[in-house]
Design a protein around this motif. Structure first.
Motif, mmCIF file in Angstrom:
data_model
loop_
_atom_site.group_PDB
_atom_site.id
_atom_site.type_symbol
_atom_site.label_atom_id
_atom_site.label_comp_id
_atom_site.label_asym_id
_atom_site.label_seq_id
_atom_site.Cartn_x
_atom_site.Cartn_y
_atom_site.Cartn_z
ATOM 1 N N ASN A 20 18.070 81.719 -6.093
ATOM 2 C CA ASN A 20 18.146 80.745 -5.004
ATOM 3 C C ASN A 20 19.553 80.787 -4.426
ATOM 4 O O ASN A 20 20.447 81.425 -4.986
ATOM 5 C CB ASN A 20 17.820 79.346 -5.557
ATOM 6 C CG ASN A 20 17.573 78.332 -4.473
ATOM 7 O OD1 ASN A 20 17.334 78.679 -3.312
ATOM 8 N ND2 ASN A 20 17.639 77.068 -4.824
ATOM 9 N N ALA A 25 26.924 79.468 -2.079
ATOM 10 C CA ALA A 25 26.763 80.390 -3.213
ATOM 11 C C ALA A 25 25.327 80.895 -3.310
ATOM 12 O O ALA A 25 24.391 80.264 -2.797
ATOM 13 C CB ALA A 25 27.160 79.675 -4.512
ATOM 14 N N ARG A 224 12.903 71.434 -6.935
ATOM 15 C CA ARG A 224 12.411 72.817 -6.952
ATOM 16 C C ARG A 224 11.744 73.041 -8.301
ATOM 17 O O ARG A 224 12.167 72.479 -9.310
ATOM 18 C CB ARG A 224 13.555 73.824 -6.780
ATOM 19 C CG ARG A 224 14.200 73.763 -5.414
ATOM 20 C CD ARG A 224 15.159 74.925 -5.151
ATOM 21 N NE ARG A 224 15.748 74.784 -3.839
ATOM 22 C CZ ARG A 224 16.929 74.217 -3.608
ATOM 23 N NH1 ARG A 224 17.661 73.760 -4.585
ATOM 24 N NH2 ARG A 224 17.402 74.112 -2.365
ATOM 25 N N ASP A 371 26.251 73.061 -9.969
ATOM 26 C CA ASP A 371 26.828 72.910 -8.625
ATOM 27 C C ASP A 371 27.892 71.805 -8.614
ATOM 28 O O ASP A 371 27.894 70.935 -7.752
ATOM 29 C CB ASP A 371 25.726 72.636 -7.576
ATOM 30 C CG ASP A 371 26.243 72.872 -6.148
ATOM 31 O OD1 ASP A 371 27.355 73.397 -6.004
ATOM 32 O OD2 ASP A 371 25.538 72.497 -5.199
ATOM 33 N N ASP A 373 31.041 71.934 -7.874
ATOM 34 C CA ASP A 373 32.221 72.490 -7.203
ATOM 35 C C ASP A 373 33.157 71.382 -6.763
ATOM 36 O O ASP A 373 32.692 70.314 -6.332
ATOM 37 C CB ASP A 373 31.794 73.223 -5.909
ATOM 38 C CG ASP A 373 31.134 74.543 -6.182
ATOM 39 O OD1 ASP A 373 31.847 75.483 -6.516
ATOM 40 O OD2 ASP A 373 29.891 74.608 -6.055
HETATM 41 N N1 LIG Z 1 22.989 78.285 -13.885
HETATM 42 C C1 LIG Z 1 21.948 78.414 -13.064
HETATM 43 N N2 LIG Z 1 20.769 78.863 -13.518
HETATM 44 C C2 LIG Z 1 19.717 79.004 -12.682
HETATM 45 N N3 LIG Z 1 19.754 78.737 -11.367
HETATM 46 C C3 LIG Z 1 20.894 78.287 -10.849
HETATM 47 C C4 LIG Z 1 22.048 78.088 -11.662
HETATM 48 N N4 LIG Z 1 23.044 77.631 -10.870
HETATM 49 C C5 LIG Z 1 22.525 77.541 -9.626
HETATM 50 N N5 LIG Z 1 21.242 77.934 -9.605
HETATM 51 C C6 LIG Z 1 20.342 77.966 -8.427
HETATM 52 O O1 LIG Z 1 21.058 78.486 -7.324
HETATM 53 C C7 LIG Z 1 21.112 77.517 -6.265
HETATM 54 C C8 LIG Z 1 22.404 77.669 -5.518
HETATM 55 O O2 LIG Z 1 23.490 77.404 -6.403
HETATM 56 P P1 LIG Z 1 24.554 76.305 -6.046
HETATM 57 O O3 LIG Z 1 23.872 74.971 -5.932
HETATM 58 O O4 LIG Z 1 25.633 76.402 -7.026
HETATM 59 O O5 LIG Z 1 25.006 76.794 -4.590
HETATM 60 P P2 LIG Z 1 25.797 76.006 -3.457
HETATM 61 O O6 LIG Z 1 25.927 76.910 -2.301
HETATM 62 O O7 LIG Z 1 27.053 75.474 -4.072
HETATM 63 O O8 LIG Z 1 24.789 74.789 -3.112
HETATM 64 P P3 LIG Z 1 24.994 73.575 -2.047
HETATM 65 O O9 LIG Z 1 24.831 74.120 -0.676
HETATM 66 O O10 LIG Z 1 23.885 72.627 -2.443
HETATM 67 O O11 LIG Z 1 26.372 73.020 -2.337
HETATM 68 C C9 LIG Z 1 20.891 76.173 -6.955
HETATM 69 O O12 LIG Z 1 20.360 75.229 -6.061
HETATM 70 C C10 LIG Z 1 19.895 76.559 -8.045
HETATM 71 O O13 LIG Z 1 18.573 76.627 -7.535
#
Ligand SMILES: Nc1ncnc2c1ncn2[C@@H]1O[C@H](COP(=O)(O)OP(=O)(O)OP(=O)(O)O)[C@@H](O)[C@H]1O
Ligand SMILES: O=P(O)(O)O[C@@H]1[C@@H](OP(=O)(O)O)[C@H](OP(=O)(O)O)[C@H](O)[C@H](OP(=O)(O)O)[C@H]1OP(=O)(O)O
Length: 412
Positions: A20, A25, A224, A371, A373
């Protein structure tokens, strides 16, 4: 002694499966040949977009992703380690990263591909515990804000609205007025219900997440459902029924209607078995003690209203200060000399209001926060404008018809 940073360079791009992505990220789960370094791990890469082009120099001396030190220095002092995942730095080879991006780009959802890509200037990424690949069924919830603000620093007009209806319900209303979607899910999701300690309310909140997931055809970001690392669409009834059958004890061909009640029961029971959500809400509330309205008013009384991006040392000092003195400060009359303190507290609260919670439906179940951050001070104006927009829109709703969200102490 220098320790060498591990690298995925000897893995094939096809050893990683897309999980995802968010705005910043993108995440891939390892499913290649058994490798102690990568088994049960995901790689998290930074993305760039046309509105957020890369700002990092493409050289080997890049800093590690700040999410790693922020978790170690700040969050680990506030949140029990059982709810945090392991995060490690990995080194990226530019040729390997280009090949990886080229292999995966066409497999990403079109709406993401149109606006963002893996940022090829990064020489480091994050290796994290995989919360989806190893599990027959894992769910991701974005709980959002778990408290109502204290009226102390609100204007009389906004206090009436903001102390009655939670920010998530008001934001949901604003989004519905902005979109062409006129139908609402059978039960709307209220964040305060999810954060409550009351089984009926938590079940109701999970029901709201489930209904919203179905009404949005899985395109929302509050719930999700993953089967062995793949995000499911509620339109794929067969896959959803197969995914939950073992963990919920439902029939392998059960309908979504049949699944709803056991899903709500199991997820609510799992959440209520831990104190993670009430603790998260309490931290959010304490750290956002002035509300953005009070913070903006304090800024207006501050001789130095501009504020720098906190360094890791600033965060360390903030945490020392927060843990030692927050409960003793007079938040009703905040000292302008403490403006940076309150801004940092708000920024940390924003991180905790925006994280995701994974519930891996294993035996025993696993609950983790991701997430986390650090937020940038550059978002200050956005937060103020967003608050104004959300509350102004909700002020248009007939007071008789406004949602009454219960819970979340309003004490200062
Ligand atoms: N450790 C993990 N294991 C499995 N899936 C993960 C993990 N970390 C993140 N994900 C998946 O990847 C997606 C994106 O990661 P993340 O939320 O860190 O990105 P982001 O760009 O910082 O998100 P946002 O736009 O919500 O700030 C998450 O919503 C989740 O579905
Ligand atoms: O402002 P909000 O509450 O809409 O939260 C934003 C999120 O929207 P949401 O309401 O969860 O759909 C938003 O989520 P999406 O990317 O829309 O899924 C981001 O998480 C954003 O944080 P950042 O700019 O990526 O650091 C979030 O911004 P922050 O407010 O957390 O800074």
């Amino acid at each position: 002694m220098t320790t060498s940073v591990p690298s995925p360079v000897n893995t094939e791009p096809s050893d990683w499966a897309y999980v995802n992505e968010g705005r910043a990220a993108i995440v891939f789960s390892y499913h290649g040949p058994s490798d102690p370094l990568f088994n049960r791990k995901v790689l998290r890469f930074r993305k760039s977009t046309s509105s957020h082009p890369s700002t990092i120099e493409p050289d080997a001396d890049q800093p590690d992703d700040p999410i790693i030190s922020f978790q170690q220095v700040v969050l680990a002092r506030l949140i029990d380690s059982q709810y945090l995942i392991n995060l490690d730095v990995v080194a990226l080879d530019p040729g390997w990263l280009s090949a990886f991006a080229a292999h995966h780009d066409s497999l990403r959802p079109r709406e993401h591909r149109a606006v963002s890509r893996i940022d090829l200037t990064y020489r480091k990424a994050v290796l994290a515990d995989d919360l989806v690949g190893p599990f027959a069924c894992a769910i991701e919830i974005k709980p959002k804000w778990g408290f109502l603000p204290s009226p102390t620093h609100l204007s009389p007009k906004t206090a009436e609205i903001k102390t009655r209806t939670c920010r998530t319900c008001m934001h949901d209303y604003l989004r519905r007025t902005q979109s062409s979607v006129t139908s609402s899910p059978p039960i709307a999701y209220c964040a305060l219900d999810l954060f409550a300690r009351d089984p009926a309310r938590v079940r109701r909140a999970v029901g709201g997440l489930w209904d919203t997931w179905i009404a949005s055809a899985g395109h929302g970001n509050k719930l999700r459902v993953f089967a062995r690392g793949t995000a499911l669409s509620p339109d794929d009834h067969t896959a959803v029924a197969a995914c939950v059958a073992n963990v919920l004890g439902t029939a392998p061909n059960a309908s979504l209607d049949d699944i709803r009640a056991p899903f709500c029961e199991t997820v609510a029971h799992t959440l209520l078995d831990t104190a993670v959500l009430p603790h998260l809400a309490e931290l959010q509330r304490q750290l956002d003690v002035l509300d953005i309205e009070g913070l903006a008013a304090l800024r207006a009384r501050t001789p130095e209203p501009d504020f720098p991006e906190p360094t890791l040392e600033d965060w360390r000092a903030f945490l020392d200060d927060f843990l030692a003195s927050h409960s003793m400060l007079d938040h009703e009359h905040p000292d302008p000399a403490r403006f940076f303190y309150y801004v940092r507290a708000f920024m940390l609260s924003a991180t905790l209001k925006d994280c995701s919670l994974f519930v891996c439906l294993a035996d025993p179940p696993i609950i983790k926060l991701v997430d986390l951050d650090p937020k940038s001070v550059r978002k200050f104006q956005y937060w103020k404008e967003m608050d104004d927009e959300i509350v102004s829109a909700y002020a248009q709703v007939d007071p008789e018809k406004r949602a009454v969200c219960v819970g979340g102490s309003t004490g200062c």
